[in-house]
Design an enzyme around this catalytic site. Structure first.
Site, PDB file in Angstrom:
ATOM      1  CG  HIS A 162      -1.863  -1.170   1.271  1.00 23.43           C
ATOM      2  ND1 HIS A 162      -1.463  -2.448   1.629  1.00 23.43           N
ATOM      3  CD2 HIS A 162      -3.184  -1.270   0.998  1.00 23.43           C
ATOM      4  CE1 HIS A 162      -2.511  -3.264   1.584  1.00 23.43           C
ATOM      5  NE2 HIS A 162      -3.561  -2.572   1.204  1.00 23.43           N
TER       6      HIS A 162
ATOM      7  CG  ASP B 106      -6.589  -4.794  -3.618  1.00 19.64           C
ATOM      8  OD1 ASP B 106      -5.854  -4.510  -2.653  1.00 19.64           O
ATOM      9  OD2 ASP B 106      -7.755  -5.208  -3.483  1.00 19.64           O
ATOM     10  N   GLY B 107      -3.040  -3.955  -3.353  1.00 19.48           N
ATOM     11  CA  GLY B 107      -1.893  -4.536  -2.667  1.00 19.48           C
ATOM     12  C   GLY B 107      -2.164  -5.884  -2.029  1.00 19.48           C
TER      13      GLY B 107
ATOM     14  CG  ASP C 126       1.185   1.308   6.149  1.00 18.92           C
ATOM     15  OD1 ASP C 126       0.337   1.329   7.051  1.00 18.92           O
ATOM     16  OD2 ASP C 126       1.821   2.319   5.791  1.00 18.92           O
TER      17      ASP C 126
ATOM     18  CB  SER D  91       6.782   2.986   3.215  1.00 19.91           C
ATOM     19  OG  SER D  91       5.626   2.861   2.422  1.00 19.91           O
TER      20      SER D  91
END
Length: 282
Positions: free
Chosen positions: A41, A145-146, A166, A102
């Site tokens: 994410h 979509d993670g 995350d 991140s």
């Protein structure tokens, strides 16, 4: 799809999460063999701390702002140095102007042989992330979509890796998705390091989540939490947690130096607390 991390960039939750993320990457770099980081994410990668959104909700002031202004004890300072080097490198002036999300933090820490797969579902955010890393052959930005990455992108071809999960926790069922996602991913890549973020807000939901994690039977799961204020009713975000699967053997001792310092610095007066405990050992 409506969540914007720009309101929260650099807050206490980011500081804790990113310091631990940095320690995990620094551990992976101790071996010459290449590794891959998968950020499920990823967001937009870089956040403006001087823009209108940050000014409307300047959570970074009580997060990274405090760390920069007041510092940490000597042992903790040495451990968070790689993280702070990236932060300061993104804002070379006297004042913090940007905060790396991140994926950008990860990228700044990679060696030439290492790779990053950054996944983002929001089309605008994925486009901005792709532009940020345009031409960078070590980074692959994927509009996806993670949650699907935990099945489709494991195991990495490098056979060494770190998976950061995350989610924004803007939908119901995210705790269950974390558990289910980890179970599926661990079956495909049992030797990977996993870092799963969750909010401390609904204490009952967190209790059930930890019980669900324990029930998976997956070994070597470490629970790390930072609370900056007491839990309240009605619930509001009072802390941040990470479940670490297959953490490096040195990490627990490092966290026992880092987490008390963060709780003391970032918590409301006298209210900062931390937790480091094994859900499952070997």
């Amino acid at each position: 799809m409506n969540y914007s991390h720009a309101f929260h960039a650099g807050n206490f939750a980011d500081v804790m999460k990113h310091i631990i993320l940095t320690r995990l990457i620094e551990y992976l770099k101790k071996k010459d063999a290449a590794f891959r980081v998968i950020d499920t994410h990823a967001g937009i990668g870089r956040y403006d701390l001087t823009g209108e959104i940050a000014k409307r909700s300047p959570e970074w002031v009580d997060g990274i702002g405090k760390v920069i202004a007041k510092g940490l004890p000597q042992k903790a300072t040495a451990l968070v140095a790689p993280y702070l080097d990236v932060i300061k490198g993104e804002s070379p002036g006297e004042k913090l102007a940007t905060y790396p999300g991140s994926p950008l933090l990860i990228r700044r820490l990679l060696r030439p042989q290492d790779r990053l797969s950054a996944l983002e579902l929001h089309p605008e955010y994925a486009d901005r992330l792709a532009k940020l890393f345009e031409g960078d052959f070590q980074v692959r930005v994927i509009h996806l979509d993670g949650w699907l990455a935990l099945n489709a992108h494991l195991p990495p071809k490098e056979k060494r890796g770190l998976i950061l999960v995350d989610p924004p926790f803007e939908e119901l069922g995210e705790f269950d998705r974390l558990i289910d996602g980890l179970v599926k991913a661990h079956k495909k890549f049992p030797t990977g390091i996993y870092a799963l973020w969750y909010p401390l807000k609904d204490t009952r939901a967190v209790h059930d989540f930890i019980s669900g994690m324990e029930a998976t039977g997956i070994p070597r799961m470490l629970r790390v939490e930072l609370s900056v204020r007491p839990a309240s009713n009605p619930p509001r975000l009072h802390g941040s947690g990470l479940i670490l699967v297959n953490p490096p053997f040195v990490l627990e001792d490092e966290l026992r130096a880092i987490m008390p310092a963060l709780a003391s610095l970032l918590g409301d007066t006298g209210a900062g607390r931390h937790k480091i405990e094994w859900i499952k050992g070997e």
